[in-house]
Design an enzyme around this catalytic site. Structure first.
Site, PDB file in Angstrom:
ATOM      1  N   GLU A  42       1.373   0.045  -4.795  1.00 18.34           N
ATOM      2  CA  GLU A  42       0.533   1.199  -5.084  1.00 18.34           C
ATOM      3  C   GLU A  42       1.451   2.412  -5.010  1.00 18.34           C
ATOM      4  O   GLU A  42       2.124   2.629  -3.996  1.00 18.34           O
ATOM      5  CB  GLU A  42      -0.592   1.339  -4.065  1.00 18.34           C
ATOM      6  CG  GLU A  42      -1.476   2.547  -4.351  1.00 18.34           C
ATOM      7  CD  GLU A  42      -2.382   2.920  -3.202  1.00 18.34           C
ATOM      8  OE1 GLU A  42      -3.380   3.608  -3.451  1.00 18.34           O
ATOM      9  OE2 GLU A  42      -2.092   2.531  -2.052  1.00 18.34           O
ATOM     10  N   ASP A  58       0.819  -1.209   0.000  1.00 17.82           N
ATOM     11  CA  ASP A  58       0.000   0.000   0.000  1.00 17.82           C
ATOM     12  C   ASP A  58       0.855   1.263   0.000  1.00 17.82           C
ATOM     13  O   ASP A  58       1.821   1.380   0.766  1.00 17.82           O
ATOM     14  CB  ASP A  58      -0.893  -0.019   1.238  1.00 17.82           C
ATOM     15  CG  ASP A  58      -1.790   1.191   1.347  1.00 17.82           C
ATOM     16  OD1 ASP A  58      -2.638   1.369   0.460  1.00 17.82           O
ATOM     17  OD2 ASP A  58      -1.628   1.957   2.318  1.00 17.82           O
TER      18      ASP A  58
END
Length: 614
Positions: free
Chosen positions: A303, A266
């Site tokens: 990400e 993330d």
């Protein structure tokens, strides 16, 4: 030279073949550490070793036992590397022997990343039960859809039973309400039996606010940097070596002990690290050692809100060696092109023009001035198509809307089909968000279940304040309310109702075409060309492989538009037309077109033709 043992888990509690517990805790400032067996009135002293590590080998602790650590005779704390928290984030840790699980996936052969067709799911809302066991029962559905890789939103233990997963506070512990460690192992084992790879979303940029005991054990955080969620994790400040080892071992554990195929990390742009070897590069090196030892291939996907190829370039080219990255810019361009609002960071994107550029160049901003960022942004990339993940929606871009509306509530049925096609004909890795394939009507809203009343109220007020300018559209749902969570669950009964049933079949057809047609499944960006007409809102995407062409005609306008593609073939064979009657469209597109492709494209449609060369 690596100092980490990639072959087995060493941090926390582990058990050898004889049943002896090996305990290792990093607490560099502690003067005394005791292991307390909850409910047994037993204590075991740990011995201090090098670099702030405390350890002991004992038979007093057995699998299933509850335990705490006590530092300097004061506060009792759960294990920062706990594998199980049956009594939530503030309760005792539970000792587990995760090597007891009986795997049956020895014949599993992980396929190349280029074959990934990803399905993002949230375990808590994917099924009514919200468990791994229930999700297992839906694997045949995903296989039938054509999915090849399941991506699970974060499962690290969080407070309560309702959370997106990004507030996890025990990075090694699988959420108890989902089924815990064994539930995840069983899910991965069953997925492999169905031919599905499993991607796990992990958070290495911050730790959630409630139940976060890491700072009581050592300097896991640094004041040098800050993230949108609080202090940054200490990857390059004093005592950072113990922190780095903690997260490297975490990545290795998912691959080695849970047989996870890929990690999606993330928001890595929020990881601050100026060490000679960036933490992502170190994870890459250690994972490569594990791959050499086991022969199993594992991927690292990030990400990334930076158009910076350093993250995805190989280590031998001064990169961090990540295998792929999400590119939100494709989503932003697609969203604006579909006619949705152009506010906030979407204001940087021009309908059709930006989407055409993303098809051609991956990054929309590759050195141009960004008005939203107020600076020149990005760099050009020649990285292969399989290094980019694209989508028309995901958990963020749905759930961070005030009301959590899915795209199915924002655009027409015809546009839903066009958006699906726009993603699946791209020269990148496509990802679906759970339920989009049949046009799920329920929203996916922001929900939490914090136990701390002050924190809960702060989150509630913060969410309302974030959207106070939008109150004319209603009030932001209460993220603490159980109803908010329940409303976010998929309605599986819709797949047998129209128009959802037809949309689901359309997705299946699209995915099958992508798999069967070489120009679509070979992700060679050098054989991609794209033309666009801004005024007509039309994009013509040409994908080639050897002698075969697939022409993708996309009309994003609400009017019929004429196109003439100057590419000759004896005849063009229609692969799919979203406007055809079989897809509840307005008209059938010609099945064969001789010579050049000269057509009138129906509004909000995608049509695929091939010259039939194999």
């Amino acid at each position: 030279m690596s100092t980490i043992n990639t072959s087995k888990r060493t941090i926390g509690v582990s058990f050898d073949e004889s049943g002896r517990a090996h305990v290792l805790l990093w607490a560099p400032d502690a003067k005394q550490v005791e292991l307390l067996l909850s409910g047994q009135d037993k204590t075991v002293s740990l011995t201090r070793g090098e670099s702030g590590y405390w350890s002991v080998e004992t038979r007093a602790l057995q699998p299933g036992d509850l335990y705490y650590f006590e530092l300097d005779g004061k506060k009792q704390l759960p294990d920062p590397a706990s594998l199980s928290q049956p009594d939530d984030v503030h309760g005792a840790s539970q000792a587990l022997d995760i090597n007891r699980f009986r795997w049956t996936d020895e014949n599993w052969r992980h396929f190349p990343l280029k074959n990934y067709i990803i399905y993002e799911m949230h375990i808590g809302t994917f099924t009514p039960e919200g468990t791994f066991a229930a999700a297992e029962k839906k694997l045949d559905y995903l296989v039938d859809l054509g999915i090849t890789a399941v991506e699970i939103m974060p499962v690290a233990q969080f407070p309560g039973g309702r959370n997106w997963g990004y507030d996890g506070v025990f990075p090694f512990c699988v959420q108890h309400s989902y089924g815990g460690a064994q539930g995840l192992q069983s899910f991965v084992n069953a997925s492999h039996a169905k031919g599905l790879a499993v991607v796990l979303d992990v958070v290495f940029n911050h730790v959630g606010p409630e139940g976060n005991h890491l700072q009581e054990f050592g300097p896991y955080f640094t004041e040098k940097y800050h993230t949108p969620w609080g202090n940054a994790i200490n990857f390059d400040d004093a005592w950072c070596d113990g922190v780095r080892r903690f997260f490297v071992e975490n990545a290795l554990m998912w691959f080695r002990d849970f047989h996870i195929d890929a990690l999606r990390m993330d928001a890595v742009h929020a990881i601050k690290d100026f060490s000679p070897t960036h933490i992502l590069g170190e994870i890459r090196q250690e994972v490569d050692l594990l791959i050499q030892q086991t022969g199993r291939k594992h991927y690292l996907i990030v990400e990334l809100d930076l158009n910076d190829t350093r993250f995805i370039n190989p280590v031998n080219k001064a990169g961090y060696g990540m295998d792929a990255q999400w590119i939100d810019e494709f989503h932003h361009a697609l969203r604006v092109t579909s006619g949705q609002e152009k506010t906030g960071y979407y204001s940087d994107f021009n309908a059709v023009e930006s989407l055409a550029k993303s098809y051609q160049d991956a990054y929309v901003y590759d050195g141009a001035f960004s008005e939203h960022r107020k600076k020149y942004f990005g760099m050009k990339t020649e990285n292969p198509g399989e290094q980019f993940v694209v989508f028309s929606q995901n958990h963020d871009h749905v759930g961070n809307r005030m009301l959590g509306e899915r795209t199915s509530q924002l655009v027409s049925f015809e546009m839903l089909k066009l958006l699906a096609g726009a993603v699946l004909v791209s020269p990148y890795l496509p990802m679906l968000f759970m339920g989009e394939e049949y046009g799920e009507k329920n929203p996916f809203q922001y929900f939490v279940s914090h136990i701390d009343p002050e924190l809960a109220e702060a989150v509630r007020k913060g969410r309302k304040k974030e959207f106070e300018a939008f109150y004319m559209d209603g009030e932001a749902p209460d993220p603490l309310a159980e109803d908010t969570f329940e409303r976010s669950k998929l309605q599986w009964g819709l797949i047998d109702q129209e128009p959802h049933k037809t949309l689901l079949q359309f997705y299946k057809e699209l995915i099958a075409i992508r798999k069967m047609q070489q120009p679509l499944c070979v992700l060679n960006r050098r054989e991609v060309s794209v033309e666009h007409n801004t005024e007509a809102r039309v994009i013509v995407l040409r994908r080639q492989h050897k002698l075969q062409d697939v022409i993708c005609l996309m009309n994003f306008s609400k009017e019929e538009q004429s196109v003439d593609v100057p590419v000759y073939a004896s005849h063009w064979c229609k692969l799919l037309g979203s406007s055809d009657l079989r897809w509840n469209g307005l008209q059938d597109i010609p099945a064969l077109v001789p010579g050049e492709l000269a057509l009138a494209l129906p509004p909000e449609s995608i049509t695929l033709y091939s010259n039939k060369h194999e």
